[in-house]
Structures are given as structure tokens and as C-alpha cells.
Design an enzyme around this catalytic site. Structure first.
Site, PDB file in Angstrom:
ATOM      1  N   ALA A 120      21.925  19.185  18.358  1.00  0.00           N
ATOM      2  CA  ALA A 120      22.503  19.527  17.057  1.00  0.00           C
ATOM      3  C   ALA A 120      24.029  19.519  17.131  1.00  0.00           C
ATOM      4  CB  ALA A 120      22.023  20.910  16.636  1.00  0.00           C
ATOM      5  N   ALA A 271      27.156  26.495  44.718  1.00  0.00           N
ATOM      6  CA  ALA A 271      26.742  27.632  43.875  1.00  0.00           C
ATOM      7  C   ALA A 271      27.959  28.510  43.618  1.00  0.00           C
ATOM      8  CB  ALA A 271      25.637  28.421  44.576  1.00  0.00           C
ATOM      9  N   VAL A 272      28.951  27.920  42.946  1.00  0.00           N
ATOM     10  CA  VAL A 272      30.204  28.665  42.745  1.00  0.00           C
ATOM     11  C   VAL A 272      30.374  29.140  41.309  1.00  0.00           C
ATOM     12  CG1 VAL A 272      31.370  27.540  44.668  1.00  0.00           C
ATOM     13  CG2 VAL A 272      31.573  26.560  42.383  1.00  0.00           C
ATOM     14  N   ALA A 301      19.842  36.702  31.221  1.00  0.00           N
ATOM     15  CA  ALA A 301      18.877  36.423  30.144  1.00  0.00           C
ATOM     16  C   ALA A 301      18.600  37.668  29.302  1.00  0.00           C
ATOM     17  CB  ALA A 301      17.581  35.894  30.749  1.00  0.00           C
ATOM     18  N   HIS A 424       3.963  60.472  41.362  1.00  0.00           N
ATOM     19  CA  HIS A 424       4.057  60.533  42.815  1.00  0.00           C
ATOM     20  C   HIS A 424       2.815  59.900  43.419  1.00  0.00           C
ATOM     21  CE1 HIS A 424       5.069  62.049  46.760  1.00  0.00           C
ATOM     22  NE2 HIS A 424       3.812  62.453  46.882  1.00  0.00           N
TER      23      HIS A 424
HETATM   24  P1  NAI Z   1      28.555  33.742  40.774  1.00  0.00           P
HETATM   25  O1  NAI Z   1      29.773  33.814  39.959  1.00  0.00           O
HETATM   26  O2  NAI Z   1      27.572  34.853  40.807  1.00  0.00           O
HETATM   27  O3  NAI Z   1      28.975  33.480  42.308  1.00  0.00           O
HETATM   28  C1  NAI Z   1      29.790  32.421  42.727  1.00  0.00           C
HETATM   29  C2  NAI Z   1      30.390  32.771  44.071  1.00  0.00           C
HETATM   30  O4  NAI Z   1      31.051  31.623  44.571  1.00  0.00           O
HETATM   31  C3  NAI Z   1      31.429  33.887  43.988  1.00  0.00           C
HETATM   32  O5  NAI Z   1      31.119  34.844  44.959  1.00  0.00           O
HETATM   33  C4  NAI Z   1      32.737  33.168  44.296  1.00  0.00           C
HETATM   34  O6  NAI Z   1      33.665  33.976  44.958  1.00  0.00           O
HETATM   35  C5  NAI Z   1      32.261  32.022  45.175  1.00  0.00           C
HETATM   36  N1  NAI Z   1      33.124  30.856  45.184  1.00  0.00           N
HETATM   37  C6  NAI Z   1      33.705  30.245  44.128  1.00  0.00           C
HETATM   38  N2  NAI Z   1      34.374  29.151  44.534  1.00  0.00           N
HETATM   39  C7  NAI Z   1      34.224  29.072  45.882  1.00  0.00           C
HETATM   40  C8  NAI Z   1      34.673  28.159  46.891  1.00  0.00           C
HETATM   41  N3  NAI Z   1      35.421  27.092  46.588  1.00  0.00           N
HETATM   42  N4  NAI Z   1      34.328  28.397  48.168  1.00  0.00           N
HETATM   43  C9  NAI Z   1      33.561  29.464  48.491  1.00  0.00           C
HETATM   44  N5  NAI Z   1      33.096  30.346  47.581  1.00  0.00           N
HETATM   45  C10 NAI Z   1      33.424  30.140  46.300  1.00  0.00           C
HETATM   46  O7  NAI Z   1      27.867  32.372  40.368  1.00  0.00           O
HETATM   47  P2  NAI Z   1      26.421  31.812  40.682  1.00  0.00           P
HETATM   48  O8  NAI Z   1      25.844  32.439  41.882  1.00  0.00           O
HETATM   49  O9  NAI Z   1      26.595  30.337  40.690  1.00  0.00           O
HETATM   50  O10 NAI Z   1      25.570  32.291  39.431  1.00  0.00           O
HETATM   51  C11 NAI Z   1      25.935  31.848  38.104  1.00  0.00           C
HETATM   52  C12 NAI Z   1      25.449  32.793  37.056  1.00  0.00           C
HETATM   53  O11 NAI Z   1      24.058  32.792  36.988  1.00  0.00           O
HETATM   54  C13 NAI Z   1      25.920  34.202  37.293  1.00  0.00           C
HETATM   55  O12 NAI Z   1      26.599  34.645  36.154  1.00  0.00           O
HETATM   56  C14 NAI Z   1      24.668  34.983  37.501  1.00  0.00           C
HETATM   57  O13 NAI Z   1      24.733  36.249  36.866  1.00  0.00           O
HETATM   58  C15 NAI Z   1      23.580  34.119  36.892  1.00  0.00           C
HETATM   59  N6  NAI Z   1      22.378  34.265  37.692  1.00  0.00           N
HETATM   60  C16 NAI Z   1      21.702  35.436  37.654  1.00  0.00           C
HETATM   61  C17 NAI Z   1      20.599  35.622  38.453  1.00  0.00           C
HETATM   62  C18 NAI Z   1      19.893  36.925  38.437  1.00  0.00           C
HETATM   63  O14 NAI Z   1      20.092  37.699  37.525  1.00  0.00           O
HETATM   64  N7  NAI Z   1      19.082  37.234  39.444  1.00  0.00           N
HETATM   65  C19 NAI Z   1      20.100  34.565  39.338  1.00  0.00           C
HETATM   66  C20 NAI Z   1      20.914  33.403  39.315  1.00  0.00           C
HETATM   67  C21 NAI Z   1      21.989  33.268  38.501  1.00  0.00           C
END
Ligand code: NAI
Length: 436
Positions: A120, A271-272, A301, A424
Site C-alpha cells: 500500500a 545482529a546489530v 510485539a 505453592h
Molecule cells: P539489539 O539492539 O537488541 O542489539 C544489537 C547489539 O549489537 C547491541 O548490543 C549493539 O551494541 C551491538 N552492535 C551494534 N553494532 C555493532 C558492531 N559493529 N559490532 C559489534 N556489536 C555491535 O538488536 P537485535 O538483537 O538485532 O534485535 C533487534 C530488535 O528485535 C530489538 O529491538 C529487540 O527488542 C527485538 N527482538 C526482541 C526479541 C525478544 O523480545 N525476545 C527477540 C529478538 C528481537
């Protein structure tokens, strides 16, 4: 009295069919508004198709493997070492995703939402275009989510094959070795999964601790647990460049003390972080709402769903109810799980008290987590004893954290929360123990 004749096709147009979008569409349609929902890929969005649900399916298999490996501690003899069948794990994940996709579709049908599969385009506050058709609407709820962020600051990255979470979710042969750049939630969940499958995992994190935003003590205990099991962590480490040789990927880094380190592995996972997918809208008008990851506030979510409900309330009756983002729990589905809500020791002010007890104060935790200590931290406001934050390391943290969210949301004091009767023996009793 003259009848008001609407010139709009719809009361609400929802762009994006993830948790924010399908929640908004269902909530609006259920109260009698006419709703059209546009989805360019699959209903369910990132969460259902390539996020929460598929990762948790994989992680459940990993947890089972961990449990079988430690069965001896519980007096169960497993005659041979368990192995994994990754194609079967992936097939099960795909089956669950398909079933839930059907569920979301049925939910939309039942509610009477007009679903259009297509991309969209918002023309203005009252007009949406999709596949050469125009749709007029009184309100637009934008739920376009987020996408993987690939940094362009890492030299060589575009010349090597790398994984995003999407590839990591669909690999059918566990790699011998995996380097994960980014020790956030996605990085840690996949590190945990592949490590359980026998892959040698190295996590490179540029900050001085994994899981930014999570209580430092809890994050460091989780990291130490995984380091003990064999995951290598390079903290405070800068990735200088990546290259490929003989089929392997070399990640060239500088560690916290300034030493150069090369990490060589079969696969590389980036995964950054994720970035909001903002639709091109010239002017954001009063009848437009941004719900879910697209607003960049919380990227969870469950936050998205609540934001969607509030947007519909606002459309319906002008409700100005706001979300208190401090009361939204966050979970990391490693094994053990980490769950967190409210202020951390780092973000709380000096007028707070920290209560800290091992999870083994819960009998049920001891029964089900042989050899684990875990940690429960409660941050309390010193002056009025109100609960400000709760952080848990230990299973099933994800299932008990809502109790803590409720205590914070209801502004409960120590006494009020302690007076809640917990069954408990349950792991949730840890809160009662901590407050006693
Ligand atoms: P994130 O922001 O949680 O973590 C990215 C990490 O990468 C940070 O610790 C950062 O310092 C590091 N980083 C960034 N650039 C870097 C580099 N060049 N070299 C080394 N480290 C570096 O992002 P993530 O893990 O990709 O997750 C994305 C989103 O998805 C988040 O907002 C998260 O809340 C959501 N998510 C939630 C989940 C859950 O609730 N269980 C599961 C998966 C994702």
C-alpha cells in the site's frame, strides 16, 4: 434530522499485518468500524513469520537438547548422547508458522476485516493506493514494522556471504562455527540455539556487556553461564573489517585492550539491530497513527499490540490513554531465560533499594533447575516502598514477569505485592520470598 452520509470507503485503513496491524484491524472491526488491512507479504508480520514464533520454536528444541543432556542430574539415564535433526526442527517451525498464519487470517475474516495482499502507498491522510486501486479512509493506522539493519561501516561486509536472522532461521545443516556480530537479543538467542546444536559460537559485542538495556548484573551472569558452556565472548570489541578465505569468513577486530584479533568461522550472523520501516508520507496528519516497531519506541510485539488497541480507542472515543513504557516486560529466550520490567539498578535513582536473592529461594525452581542459582532482583523506591523494577535470570522467567509488570503498573508497595497469594510451589513465589 439529516443522515450523515460517509463518503469514505472505510473508517480505518491499516497498513501492515503484523501484531500491531492485525490487533488494530480486529479491535476496530469488532466495534463496528469498517476496516481494510494491507499486507505486502504474509499476515503475521515479522513476529509470526521470521521473529518471535519461529525463533522460540527453534529455541524450544535447543532447550530440550539441553535438558536431555542434563537428564542424569535428575536421575534419568539417557543411554546415548542426543543429536539434533535440524531439517526436522525447521520443518516443525514452518508447520507452526503456517498454522498460526491460518489463525490470523481466520481472525481477520471473523472480524470482517477486508484484507488486501499488496503493497500500500499512502497518498494522503484520507487516501491509500494499492495495486492501482484507491481506498478512501477516515483514519490510517501505520504498522509497517522494522527491518534488519546492516551497517555500511564494516569494510568488506558487502563482499562476504553473511546471515541475517532470516538465514539463521532456515539453515538445515548446523555450521561448524558461527561468528555473531552483536550481543543483543537476536544475537544471544541465535548464539544459544546454534551452541546447543554443537556449533562453535563467538559473539562480538562492541559494548562492554551483552544485552544492552537489561540489568547489567543479570546480563553478565547470563554471559558467564554461556561462556562456561563454551561460547566465546569478545566484549568492547570493534569489528574493523571482514574478509573471506578458503570458504571461511574472517572477522578482523580490535578488542577492548587494543589488541587485534581475527575470528574465523564458517558462518557470520549480523545482529546489530533493526530499523523502523517508515512509509513515505509527506505530512503526518491527525488521523494517522504509528503503532509497533515503526515508531521505534519499544520494538516488541506485545508493545505493538497495546499501541494498536490504544489507537483504536482514540479513533473510537478520543481516549488519550497512554502506555507507560516502563511497565512493558522484555524477555530473552535463552536457556536460562532472562526477563525484565521497569527500572534497572543502573537506571534507578539513588533513592532506591535493591533486593537481590538467588532463584533457589523458590522450592519449585530448585526442583526443576538442578545446579542452577539464577537471580531475582527487585528495585524498590526507598521512600514509599513502591516496586520500580524486577529482573529475573532463571526459568521460566518469561512466564512470571507479567506478575511483576502488574505490580509496577498498579504502583504496588512491597506490602501490597507480598500480600498477593501465590500458589505453592511455584517459581513466581520468588517475588514473595524476595519481599519477605
Ligand atoms: P539489539 O539492539 O537488541 O542489539 C544489537 C547489539 O549489537 C547491541 O548490543 C549493539 O551494541 C551491538 N552492535 C551494534 N553494532 C555493532 C558492531 N559493529 N559490532 C559489534 N556489536 C555491535 O538488536 P537485535 O538483537 O538485532 O534485535 C533487534 C530488535 O528485535 C530489538 O529491538 C529487540 O527488542 C527485538 N527482538 C526482541 C526479541 C525478544 O523480545 N525476545 C527477540 C529478538 C528481537
Amino acid at each position: 434530522m439529516t443522515e450523515k452520509i460517509s463518503t469514505y470507503d472505510y473508517d480505518v485503513a491499516v497498513i501492515g499485518g503484523g501484531p500491531a496491524g492485525y490487533t488494530a484491524a480486529e479491535a476496530a472491526a469488532k466495534v463496528g468500524l469498517s476496516v481494510v488491512l494491507f499486507e505486502k507479504n504474509q499476515l503475521g508480520g515479522t513476529c509470526l513469520n521470521e521473529g518471535c514464533i519461529p525463533t522460540k520454536t527453534l529455541l524450544y528444541s535447543a532447550k530440550l537438547l539441553d535438558n536431555i543432556r542434563s537428564a542424569g542430574k535428575y536421575g534419568i539415564i539417557v543411554p546415548t548422547l542426543p543429536t539434533s535433526d535440524l531439517p526436522k526442527i525447521i520443518a516443525r517451525k514452518n508447520k507452526i508458522v503456517r498454522k498460526l498464519q491460518i489463525g490470523v487470517k481466520a481472525k481477520m475474516e471473523r472480524a470482517g476485516v477486508h484484507v488486501i495482499i499488496g503493497e500500500a502507498e499512502i497518498v494522503d491522510g484520507c487516501l491509500v493506493r494499492c495495486k492501482d486501486e484507491s481506498y478512501t479512509t477516515q483514519n490510517i493506522i501505520i504498522c509497517t514494522g522494522s527491518e534488519v539493519f546492516i551497517p555500511n561501516s564494516i569494510p568488506g561486509l558487502c563482499d562476504v556471504p553473511y546471515w541475517t536472522h532470516r538465514d539463521a532461521l532456515n539453515c538445515t545443516e548446523p555450521p561448524v562455527s558461527l561468528t555473531v556480530i552483536g550481543g543483543g537479543v537476536i544475537g544471544m538467542e541465535f548464539a544459544a540455539f546454534y551452541h546447543a546444536l554443537g556449533t562453535n559460537v563467538t559473539v562480538i559485542e562492541m559494548q562492554d556487556e551483552i544485552l544492552g538495556g537489561i540489568d547489567r548484573e543479570i546480563a553478565s551472569q547470563l554471559r558467564m553461564e554461556y561462556a562456561k558452556r563454551g561460547i566465546v565472548f569478545l566484549l568492547g570489541t570493534k569489528v574493523d573489517s571482514v574478509s573471506q578465505s578458503a570458504g571461511d569468513i574472517n572477522t578482523h577486530c580490535t578488542t577492548a585492550d587494543g589488541s587485534p584479533v581475527d575470528v574465523t568461522s564458517q558462518r557470520l550472523l549480523i545482529a546489530v539491530g533493526r530499523r523502523p520501516v517508515k512509509p513515505l508520507v509527506e505530512n503526518v496528519t491527525q488521523n494517522m497513527y504509528l503503532c509497533g516497531d515503526v515508531n521505534g519506541k519499544s520494538m516488541l510485539a506485545h508493545t505493538a499490540m497495546r499501541e494498536a488497541e490504544l489507537a483504536v480507542d482514540h479513533i473510537l472515543n478520543g481516549s488519550e490513554e497512554k502506555i507507560n513504557y516502563h511497565t512493558i516486560p522484555a524477555v530473552v529466550y535463552t536457556n536460562p531465560e532472562v526477563a525484565s520490567v521497569g527500572l534497572t539498578e543502573e537506571t534507578a535513582s539513588s533513592g532506591s533499594r535493591i533486593i537481590r536473592i538467588p532463584m533457589t529461594y523458590s522450592g519449585r525452581f530448585m526442583v526443576e533447575n538442578e545446579g542452577a542459582n539464577g537471580l531475582c532482583k527487585i528495585i524498590v523506591n526507598e521512600s514509599d516502598e513502591r516496586i520500580l523494577g524486577v529482573h529475573v535470570l532463571g526459568n521460566p522467567a518469561s512466564e512470571i514477569i507479567a506478575l511483576a509488570g502488574m505490580a509496577i503498573m498498579q504502583k504496588m508497595t512491597i506490602k501490597e505485592w507480598k500480600n498477593v497469594i501465590f500458589p505453592h510451589p511455584t517459581v513466581g513465589e520468588i517475588f514473595h520470598e524476595a519481599l519477605s
